[in-house]
Design a protein around this motif. Structure first.
Motif, PDB file in Angstrom:
ATOM      1  N   LYS A  29     -58.549 -10.991 -21.226  1.00 47.95           N
ATOM      2  CA  LYS A  29     -57.896 -12.192 -22.232  1.00 47.95           C
ATOM      3  C   LYS A  29     -58.949 -13.411 -22.363  1.00 47.95           C
ATOM      4  O   LYS A  29     -58.579 -14.225 -22.975  1.00 47.95           O
ATOM      5  CB  LYS A  29     -56.344 -12.558 -21.858  1.00 47.95           C
ATOM      6  N   GLY A 140     -43.833 -16.268 -19.343  1.00 48.47           N
ATOM      7  CA  GLY A 140     -43.432 -17.470 -20.432  1.00 48.47           C
ATOM      8  C   GLY A 140     -44.589 -17.112 -21.514  1.00 48.47           C
ATOM      9  O   GLY A 140     -44.869 -18.175 -22.300  1.00 48.47           O
ATOM     10  N   GLY A 141     -45.056 -15.923 -21.652  1.00 49.84           N
ATOM     11  CA  GLY A 141     -46.280 -15.726 -22.772  1.00 49.84           C
ATOM     12  C   GLY A 141     -47.552 -16.011 -22.423  1.00 49.84           C
ATOM     13  O   GLY A 141     -48.444 -15.907 -23.423  1.00 49.84           O
ATOM     14  N   MET A 142     -47.674 -16.609 -21.204  1.00 50.07           N
ATOM     15  CA  MET A 142     -49.099 -16.871 -20.748  1.00 50.07           C
ATOM     16  C   MET A 142     -49.987 -15.433 -21.028  1.00 50.07           C
ATOM     17  O   MET A 142     -51.134 -15.551 -21.124  1.00 50.07           O
ATOM     18  CB  MET A 142     -49.048 -17.163 -19.228  1.00 50.07           C
ATOM     19  N   THR A 144     -49.393 -11.173 -21.999  1.00 44.32           N
ATOM     20  CA  THR A 144     -48.125 -10.255 -22.470  1.00 44.32           C
ATOM     21  C   THR A 144     -48.079  -8.983 -21.690  1.00 44.32           C
ATOM     22  O   THR A 144     -49.226  -8.635 -21.080  1.00 44.32           O
ATOM     23  CB  THR A 144     -48.410  -9.987 -23.951  1.00 44.32           C
ATOM     24  N   GLU A 147     -51.012  -6.860 -23.045  1.00 42.54           N
ATOM     25  CA  GLU A 147     -52.520  -7.258 -22.287  1.00 42.54           C
ATOM     26  C   GLU A 147     -52.554  -6.667 -20.941  1.00 42.54           C
ATOM     27  O   GLU A 147     -53.509  -6.331 -20.422  1.00 42.54           O
ATOM     28  CB  GLU A 147     -52.473  -8.904 -22.332  1.00 42.54           C
ATOM     29  N   TYR A 173     -40.228  -4.977 -16.746  1.00 44.73           N
ATOM     30  CA  TYR A 173     -40.247  -5.805 -17.893  1.00 44.73           C
ATOM     31  C   TYR A 173     -38.678  -5.940 -18.220  1.00 44.73           C
ATOM     32  O   TYR A 173     -38.032  -6.875 -18.565  1.00 44.73           O
ATOM     33  CB  TYR A 173     -41.171  -5.495 -18.762  1.00 44.73           C
ATOM     34  N   LYS A 177     -36.141  -8.820 -19.010  1.00 44.29           N
ATOM     35  CA  LYS A 177     -36.096  -8.981 -20.475  1.00 44.29           C
ATOM     36  C   LYS A 177     -35.291  -7.893 -21.275  1.00 44.29           C
ATOM     37  O   LYS A 177     -36.351  -7.302 -21.583  1.00 44.29           O
ATOM     38  CB  LYS A 177     -37.244  -9.519 -21.111  1.00 44.29           C
TER      39      LYS A 177
END
Length: 178
Positions: A29, A140-142, A144, A147, A173, A177
């Protein structure tokens, strides 16, 4: 933004590999990444952990200050590293192995039965990937899940069919969530 992770457990539980897959995905990334392993002298059954830092800026020191996410695959790891998790951070505790999962003030604790999830999927050796999926849910989206899935494919280049491992990671995951 910088995030600090520790993956910890006994040798043979795949914590170093889980951390390496996360680090690989972060590098893909184009984040600044550090991965530092630590393990006992024993081949299997000794202690093992690794620290992973993912950052959008240069990482000044690879050593963690306050963890954002702890993945504890066994009780000794939970006891050792839980005090290092910063307020607002997350602990993913392997409830397949850890029987006494405490509440930690200011920290969100996720009891995820990673061994049981991986065994039910027919691949008990992938419990570490289930735990990695749970850790990504806490990021927290740092980074995904997609990715990290791509990073896993890149890291495990000799494996032709990743579908089972991907589903186990997704299950971890979803345990955090839904």
């Amino acid at each position: 933004m910088t995030m600090e992770f520790v993956f910890a457990g006994f040798g043979g539980q795949g914590v170093l590999t889980a951390g390496m897959v996360l680090a690989y995905a972060g590098a893909e990334k184009d984040l600044d990444v550090t991965w530092i392993p630590s393990y006992g002298a024993e081949m299997r059954g000794g202690t093992a952990n690794c620290t992973v830092k993912l950052s959008q800026e240069e990482v000044a020191s690879p050593f963690p200050k306050r963890l954002d996410v702890l993945v504890a695959m066994n009780e000794p790891s939970l006891v050792k590293f839980a005090p290092s998790v910063k307020p607002g951070g997350h602990i993913v505790a392997n409830s397949s192995v850890i029987r006494n999962i405490p509440e930690v003030p200011g920290v969100e604790v996720h009891a995820v039965a990673v061994n049981d999830i991986a065994a039910a999927a027919g691949n008990p050796r992938s419990a570490n990937l289930c735990a990695l999926g749970a850790a990504v849910a806490c990021a927290g989206g740092m980074i995904t899940l997609e990715e990290v899935e791509n990073g896993m494919r890149g890291y495990f280049t000799k494996i032709k069919d990743h579908s089972g491992n991907l589903e186990i990671m997704r299950s971890g995951y979803r345990a955090v969530k839904p």
